[in-house]
Design a protein around this motif. Structure first.
Motif, mmCIF file in Angstrom:
data_model
loop_
_atom_site.group_PDB
_atom_site.id
_atom_site.type_symbol
_atom_site.label_atom_id
_atom_site.label_comp_id
_atom_site.label_asym_id
_atom_site.label_seq_id
_atom_site.Cartn_x
_atom_site.Cartn_y
_atom_site.Cartn_z
ATOM 1 N N UNK A 53 0.816 -1.211 0.000
ATOM 2 C CA UNK A 53 0.000 0.000 0.000
ATOM 3 C C UNK A 53 0.847 1.257 0.000
ATOM 4 N N UNK A 54 1.944 1.235 0.753
ATOM 5 C CA UNK A 54 2.835 2.395 0.797
ATOM 6 C C UNK A 54 3.502 2.606 -0.559
ATOM 7 N N UNK A 55 3.971 1.520 -1.159
ATOM 8 C CA UNK A 55 4.644 1.638 -2.455
ATOM 9 C C UNK A 55 3.675 2.132 -3.522
ATOM 10 N N UNK A 56 2.497 1.526 -3.590
ATOM 11 C CA UNK A 56 1.510 1.952 -4.583
ATOM 12 C C UNK A 56 1.015 3.357 -4.272
ATOM 13 N N UNK A 57 0.835 3.671 -2.999
ATOM 14 C CA UNK A 57 0.392 5.011 -2.606
ATOM 15 C C UNK A 57 1.390 6.082 -2.990
ATOM 16 N N UNK A 58 2.670 5.791 -2.784
ATOM 17 C CA UNK A 58 3.701 6.741 -3.219
ATOM 18 C C UNK A 58 3.671 6.926 -4.728
#
Length: 79
Positions: A53-58
């Motif tokens: 989620x963090x990677x895709x969110x970034x």
């Protein structure tokens, strides 16, 4: 994970950032807000693990802020 139709989140982030700017948010904070919104969408909306989620969110937030600055630069060069 991330589906191709989830790319539609990017213009949604742009729209929310624009609403905040019209409400009084200084323009210099727009990219930060876009990244924060991207992280929130990545973590909570996509329903994946926190790391994914963090990677895709970034990716979503940085894409939205890049799209904003790219269109802004194009608009300035036309004048």
């Amino acid at each position: 994970m991330f589906e191709i139709y989830d790319v539609a989140i990017i213009p949604l982030i742009l729209g929310v950032v624009e609403l905040f700017k019209r409400a009084g948010l200084p323009k210099k904070y727009s990219p930060f807000l876009a990244v924060i919104l991207g992280l929130l969408f990545g973590i909570f909306y996509l329903g994946t693990s926190i790391k994914q989620g963090i990677i895709v969110g970034l990716m979503l937030g940085l894409s939205a802020s890049g799209l904003y600055s790219g269109t802004k630069n194009m608009a300035k060069s036309d004048k």
